[in-house]
Write a protein that holds these residues in place. Structure first.
Motif, PDB file in Angstrom:
ATOM      1  N   LYS A   1       0.855  -1.188   0.000  1.00 33.38           N
ATOM      2  CA  LYS A   1       0.000   0.000   0.000  1.00 33.38           C
ATOM      3  C   LYS A   1       0.889   1.234   0.000  1.00 33.38           C
ATOM      4  O   LYS A   1       2.026   1.210   0.480  1.00 33.38           O
ATOM      5  CB  LYS A   1      -0.912   0.008   1.222  1.00 33.38           C
ATOM      6  N   ARG A   2       0.353   2.312  -0.544  1.00 31.19           N
ATOM      7  CA  ARG A   2       1.098   3.555  -0.552  1.00 31.19           C
ATOM      8  C   ARG A   2       1.064   4.210   0.833  1.00 31.19           C
ATOM      9  O   ARG A   2       0.176   3.936   1.635  1.00 31.19           O
ATOM     10  CB  ARG A   2       0.508   4.534  -1.571  1.00 31.19           C
ATOM     11  N   ASP A   3       2.034   5.064   1.103  1.00 31.95           N
ATOM     12  CA  ASP A   3       2.006   5.839   2.340  1.00 31.95           C
ATOM     13  C   ASP A   3       0.835   6.822   2.292  1.00 31.95           C
ATOM     14  O   ASP A   3       0.662   7.560   1.319  1.00 31.95           O
ATOM     15  CB  ASP A   3       3.317   6.620   2.513  1.00 31.95           C
ATOM     16  N   GLY A   4       0.041   6.806   3.357  1.00 32.02           N
ATOM     17  CA  GLY A   4      -1.143   7.656   3.368  1.00 32.02           C
ATOM     18  C   GLY A   4      -2.258   7.132   2.488  1.00 32.02           C
ATOM     19  O   GLY A   4      -3.101   7.903   2.019  1.00 32.02           O
ATOM     20  N   SER A   5      -2.270   5.846   2.252  1.00 29.07           N
ATOM     21  CA  SER A   5      -3.284   5.268   1.390  1.00 29.07           C
ATOM     22  C   SER A   5      -4.651   5.291   2.057  1.00 29.07           C
ATOM     23  O   SER A   5      -4.782   5.442   3.279  1.00 29.07           O
ATOM     24  CB  SER A   5      -2.897   3.829   1.031  1.00 29.07           C
ATOM     25  N   GLN A   6      -5.688   5.098   1.237  1.00 33.05           N
ATOM     26  CA  GLN A   6      -7.041   5.015   1.774  1.00 33.05           C
ATOM     27  C   GLN A   6      -7.205   3.798   2.677  1.00 33.05           C
ATOM     28  O   GLN A   6      -8.115   3.760   3.510  1.00 33.05           O
ATOM     29  CB  GLN A   6      -8.045   4.945   0.621  1.00 33.05           C
ATOM     30  N   LEU A   7      -6.351   2.796   2.524  1.00 28.62           N
ATOM     31  CA  LEU A   7      -6.444   1.603   3.354  1.00 28.62           C
ATOM     32  C   LEU A   7      -6.088   1.890   4.804  1.00 28.62           C
ATOM     33  O   LEU A   7      -6.428   1.100   5.691  1.00 28.62           O
ATOM     34  CB  LEU A   7      -5.537   0.504   2.804  1.00 28.62           C
ATOM     35  N   ASP A   8      -5.367   2.996   5.066  1.00 31.17           N
ATOM     36  CA  ASP A   8      -5.043   3.354   6.447  1.00 31.17           C
ATOM     37  C   ASP A   8      -6.214   3.999   7.161  1.00 31.17           C
ATOM     38  O   ASP A   8      -6.234   4.052   8.392  1.00 31.17           O
ATOM     39  CB  ASP A   8      -3.840   4.312   6.473  1.00 31.17           C
ATOM     40  N   LEU A   9      -7.180   4.518   6.405  1.00 29.81           N
ATOM     41  CA  LEU A   9      -8.341   5.157   6.997  1.00 29.81           C
ATOM     42  C   LEU A   9      -9.514   4.173   6.998  1.00 29.81           C
ATOM     43  O   LEU A   9      -9.473   3.132   6.360  1.00 29.81           O
ATOM     44  CB  LEU A   9      -8.713   6.424   6.220  1.00 29.81           C
ATOM     45  N   LEU A  10     -10.550   4.532   7.734  1.00 35.27           N
ATOM     46  CA  LEU A  10     -11.753   3.723   7.803  1.00 35.27           C
ATOM     47  C   LEU A  10     -12.891   4.483   7.124  1.00 35.27           C
ATOM     48  O   LEU A  10     -13.158   5.631   7.455  1.00 35.27           O
ATOM     49  CB  LEU A  10     -12.136   3.412   9.257  1.00 35.27           C
ATOM     50  N   SER A  11     -13.519   3.848   6.191  1.00 32.67           N
ATOM     51  CA  SER A  11     -14.626   4.490   5.494  1.00 32.67           C
ATOM     52  C   SER A  11     -15.848   4.563   6.412  1.00 32.67           C
ATOM     53  O   SER A  11     -16.064   3.702   7.261  1.00 32.67           O
ATOM     54  CB  SER A  11     -14.980   3.710   4.222  1.00 32.67           C
ATOM     55  N   VAL A  12     -16.644   5.598   6.234  1.00 34.34           N
ATOM     56  CA  VAL A  12     -17.859   5.811   7.011  1.00 34.34           C
ATOM     57  C   VAL A  12     -19.001   6.080   6.032  1.00 34.34           C
ATOM     58  O   VAL A  12     -18.866   6.916   5.133  1.00 34.34           O
ATOM     59  CB  VAL A  12     -17.708   6.990   7.994  1.00 34.34           C
ATOM     60  N   HIS A  13     -20.094   5.331   6.217  1.00 33.71           N
ATOM     61  CA  HIS A  13     -21.268   5.469   5.344  1.00 33.71           C
ATOM     62  C   HIS A  13     -20.897   5.235   3.882  1.00 33.71           C
ATOM     63  O   HIS A  13     -21.424   5.902   2.978  1.00 33.71           O
ATOM     64  CB  HIS A  13     -21.902   6.846   5.532  1.00 33.71           C
ATOM     65  N   GLU A  14     -20.012   4.290   3.643  1.00 30.72           N
ATOM     66  CA  GLU A  14     -19.579   4.023   2.262  1.00 30.72           C
ATOM     67  C   GLU A  14     -20.700   3.413   1.440  1.00 30.72           C
ATOM     68  O   GLU A  14     -20.901   3.769   0.272  1.00 30.72           O
ATOM     69  CB  GLU A  14     -18.366   3.098   2.270  1.00 30.72           C
ATOM     70  N   THR A  15     -21.424   2.469   2.007  1.00 28.10           N
ATOM     71  CA  THR A  15     -22.479   1.779   1.275  1.00 28.10           C
ATOM     72  C   THR A  15     -23.859   2.361   1.548  1.00 28.10           C
ATOM     73  O   THR A  15     -24.862   1.748   1.195  1.00 28.10           O
ATOM     74  CB  THR A  15     -22.475   0.286   1.646  1.00 28.10           C
ATOM     75  N   SER A  16     -23.920   3.546   2.138  1.00 27.09           N
ATOM     76  CA  SER A  16     -25.205   4.176   2.435  1.00 27.09           C
ATOM     77  C   SER A  16     -25.697   4.947   1.225  1.00 27.09           C
ATOM     78  O   SER A  16     -24.924   5.349   0.350  1.00 27.09           O
ATOM     79  CB  SER A  16     -25.068   5.112   3.629  1.00 27.09           C
ATOM     80  N   GLN A  17     -27.018   5.157   1.188  1.00 21.02           N
ATOM     81  CA  GLN A  17     -27.624   5.954   0.131  1.00 21.02           C
ATOM     82  C   GLN A  17     -27.847   7.398   0.546  1.00 21.02           C
ATOM     83  O   GLN A  17     -28.269   8.212  -0.282  1.00 21.02           O
ATOM     84  CB  GLN A  17     -28.964   5.332  -0.280  1.00 21.02           C
ATOM     85  N   GLU A  18     -27.580   7.712   1.796  1.00 20.62           N
ATOM     86  CA  GLU A  18     -27.756   9.087   2.259  1.00 20.62           C
ATOM     87  C   GLU A  18     -26.558   9.932   1.815  1.00 20.62           C
ATOM     88  O   GLU A  18     -25.410   9.511   1.944  1.00 20.62           O
ATOM     89  CB  GLU A  18     -27.898   9.131   3.779  1.00 20.62           C
ATOM     90  N   PRO A  19     -26.804  11.104   1.288  1.00 23.91           N
ATOM     91  CA  PRO A  19     -25.694  11.933   0.803  1.00 23.91           C
ATOM     92  C   PRO A  19     -24.894  12.528   1.955  1.00 23.91           C
ATOM     93  O   PRO A  19     -25.436  12.906   2.985  1.00 23.91           O
ATOM     94  CB  PRO A  19     -26.401  13.022  -0.005  1.00 23.91           C
ATOM     95  N   LEU A  20     -23.587  12.616   1.765  1.00 27.30           N
ATOM     96  CA  LEU A  20     -22.696  13.264   2.714  1.00 27.30           C
ATOM     97  C   LEU A  20     -22.230  14.591   2.140  1.00 27.30           C
ATOM     98  O   LEU A  20     -22.203  14.768   0.916  1.00 27.30           O
ATOM     99  CB  LEU A  20     -21.482  12.379   3.012  1.00 27.30           C
ATOM    100  N   PRO A  21     -21.874  15.536   2.984  1.00 24.69           N
ATOM    101  CA  PRO A  21     -21.375  16.824   2.466  1.00 24.69           C
ATOM    102  C   PRO A  21     -20.153  16.622   1.580  1.00 24.69           C
ATOM    103  O   PRO A  21     -19.305  15.768   1.834  1.00 24.69           O
ATOM    104  CB  PRO A  21     -21.038  17.611   3.733  1.00 24.69           C
ATOM    105  N   GLU A  22     -20.070  17.412   0.522  1.00 28.52           N
ATOM    106  CA  GLU A  22     -18.980  17.252  -0.428  1.00 28.52           C
ATOM    107  C   GLU A  22     -17.733  18.041  -0.027  1.00 28.52           C
ATOM    108  O   GLU A  22     -16.632  17.682  -0.432  1.00 28.52           O
ATOM    109  CB  GLU A  22     -19.445  17.702  -1.812  1.00 28.52           C
ATOM    110  N   ALA A  23     -17.906  19.101   0.748  1.00 24.89           N
ATOM    111  CA  ALA A  23     -16.754  19.925   1.133  1.00 24.89           C
ATOM    112  C   ALA A  23     -15.807  19.120   2.018  1.00 24.89           C
ATOM    113  O   ALA A  23     -16.225  18.492   3.000  1.00 24.89           O
ATOM    114  CB  ALA A  23     -17.222  21.181   1.864  1.00 24.89           C
TER     115      ALA A  23
END
Length: 591
Positions: A304-326
């Motif tokens: 994995k790359r340094d600072g990859s997305q795999l180091d973070l935990l996704s939240v509401h990834e499979t949800s249908q509710e929209p999240l703020p884009e900013a």
């Protein structure tokens, strides 16, 4: 008392047929004529008929008087809704009835009367008296009423669903369109795309592996504090910070133990549990992620790359509710990922018994320096046999140990975080005690990929129990302070069955990717999840790609396949800066 004598009326005999005899027959005898004339009703002439004549109806009780104001006067010949129908007869001035058999309009006015009662449904409510109903109106047939109500209800339901879906689709369309242009890595002009694999092919794969072999166990584990199993929303616990403990996210090729095992030719393929879990649960992923693949000789390294997305935990990834884009919004996907990683690390250390007692293993933590305070973690290096000439070695993590039935049991510790109940629709503080199943079902819908990866990592590490904490913000707008509401425990195999995670399919995906990469020549490649489509792509990249001195030149806007807003070099710095900023603000708030 003398009873009055009863005299029988003389009935003339008709030798030619039924009914009274004709006048010519009765004229032969004066006495018989007088008797026949006396039997006839006054002013009511007899209307003879034959069998070919059509009979009109006398009364029709199935009429529906739906609009009494619009019908003609009752009893008129043109009244189509009258109960009694005398159109077949004419009333003369002497109140005598005459037959209308010779009327040419008889065929047009003739209507067949069905004397059979209307069918009644076997089940369902019967007709009830309605005081507001028109008293002159007869009840309609029940089946017609039911069908009419069903049609009206279907139309109203379809209208509501159409409006609801239009409102939701407008929001989701904007969010998905924006998310479709965010990739985890910039696609460079010199990269060559080799393969494009849709997720639909992954669902058909299946591969069975034998029981793995434990090669080495490093690090040390602290014991789990069972007091947290009794945590409820009513006696919530404040989430503490562990700034002095170090957490390590070392990639595969930088692991000294894996390098040593590779030199000893212990296996052909090397990876970590986080990377394997991302591959195994790829069909459930929505956000973009990437894995660096290095082919060195006959060895294959998944990094994995340094600072990859795999180091973070996704939240509401499979949800249908929209999240703020900013990106700077506290509820954006990036901010929630940083917050979730921060919560997960602190939770894994707070639920331990901090009495200095520690379970040590074969070797110490391979990434820690002397005198450095490290988090409770153990690395389990395990080897799986993929075929006769290919073995896979993976580094798997365990976070705690417990004594269950006088036996040592290994645990994995993870935490789900609630940031705002209005996004999930379920308030944990109200539902966790009474409806845990509903809360877990909602999290499986909104964070299905994250829970599947945690389960896959627990299965890879052969953990006896996986503990999942439910951590919520103190206030929805305060993303620095959190509380632990509850902790639940599951057996990995049982939980995998609940979330429909097939072990054979997981290994089938890994085996197919490994076989595909083993056919490639020596070099460096990157496997990227397409941010807008359910598929992965394999690119051939330069040998110095993703190194510190590698300068990336993004493609022009008209040639970009997957444009993104951040490059690989700045990801790690942004994560560290975000964590430092959060800690600094938290310290100021506490002061």
């Amino acid at each position: 008392m003398v009873a009055e004598a009863f005299e029988f009326v003389a009935v003339p005999f008709n030798s030619d047929g039924w009914g009274p005899p004709d006048a010519s027959d009765v004229s032969s005898s004066a006495s018989s004529t007088s008797v026949a004339a006396a039997n006839l009703l006054p002013n009511v002439p007899f209307a003879s008929f034959s069998r070919s004549d059509k009979l009109g109806r006398v009364a029709d009780w199935t009429r529906n008087l739906s609009n009494p104001s619009a019908r003609p006067p009752t009893g008129s010949k043109s009244d189509p809704s009258a109960v009694f129908d005398f159109s077949a007869f004419a009333i003369d001035e002497g109140f005598g009835l005459t037959s209308s058999g010779g009327n040419p309009d008889e065929d047009a006015a003739f209507r067949l009367v069905d004397g059979k009662p209307p069918p009644r449904p076997k089940f369902g409510p019967k007709w009830r008296f309605n005081p507001h109903h028109n008293r002159n109106q007869l009840p309609q047939r029940r089946d017609e009423e039911v069908e009419a109500k069903k049609r009206d209800a279907e139309k109203e339901r379809a209208r509501r669903d159409r409006l609801y879906n239009n409102n939701r689709n407008n929001i989701h369309h904007q969010r998905r369109e924006a998310a479709a242009f965010k990739s985890s890595v910039d696609i460079q002009p010199e990269w060559n795309m080799l393969e494009q694999i849709p997720f639909s092919t992954f669902s058909k794969l299946s591969f069975t592996v034998q029981e793995p072999e434990d090669l080495l166990l490093c690090g040390g584990l602290e014991y789990y504090n069972r007091v947290f199993d009794r945590t409820t929303p009513k006696n919530e616990r404040r989430l503490e910070r562990f700034k002095n403990r170090n957490f390590f996210k070392v990639t595969t090729s930088d692991d000294p133990v894996i390098r040593r095992l590779a030199k000893e030719d212990k296996a052909t393929v090397f990876a970590t549990d986080a990377i394997l879990a991302a591959l195994m649960c790829a069909p459930r992923s929505v956000y973009s992620w990437d894995i660096v693949i290095q082919r060195v000789g006959n060895k294959l390294f998944f990094d994995k790359r340094d600072g990859s997305q795999l180091d973070l935990l996704s939240v509401h990834e499979t949800s249908q509710e929209p999240l703020p884009e900013a990106k700077d919004d506290i509820n954006s996907a990036y901010s929630l990922g940083v917050e979730a990683a921060y919560i997960n690390q602190n939770f894994s250390q707070q639920v331990l018994v901090r009495d200095g007692k520690k379970e040590t293993f074969d070797e110490a933590n391979p990434f820690a320096n002397e005198g450095e305070e490290i988090a409770s973690v153990a690395y389990r290096y395990r080897r799986w046999k993929l075929d006769e000439n290919m073995h896979l070695v993976a580094r798997c993590e365990l976070q705690s140990v417990a004594e269950l039935n006088n036996q040592r049991s290994f645990l994995t510790l993870n935490a789900l975080n609630e940031f705002d109940p209005k996004y999930s629709g379920v308030d944990w503080r109200q539902k966790l005690e009474t409806q845990r199943g509903a809360v877990l079902a909602t999290e499986l819908k909104n964070n299905g990929n994250k829970l599947a990866k945690w389960t896959a990592q627990a299965l890879l590490a052969n953990a006896d129990m996986m503990k999942i904490g439910f951590v919520s913000r103190v206030h929805p707008r305060d993303h620095f302070n959190h509380v632990i509401l509850s902790v639940l425990g599951y057996k990995p195999k049982d939980f995998a069955g609940q979330i429909n995670l097939n072990t054979s399919n997981m290994w089938g995906i890994v085996k197919s990717i490994v076989d595909l990469c083993m056919k490639l020549s020596e070099g460096k490649y990157v496997l990227v999840k397409d941010p807008s489509k359910p598929q992965v792509r394999i690119y051939e990249v330069p040998p110095d790609a993703f190194e510190n001195d590698y300068v990336e030149e993004p493609l022009p806007e008209d040639e970009q396949v997957q444009p993104t807003e951040e490059n690989a070099e700045g990801a790690e710095a942004s994560v560290v800066a975000a964590k430092e900023t959060e800690d600094k603000k938290a310290d100021e708030a506490q002061a």
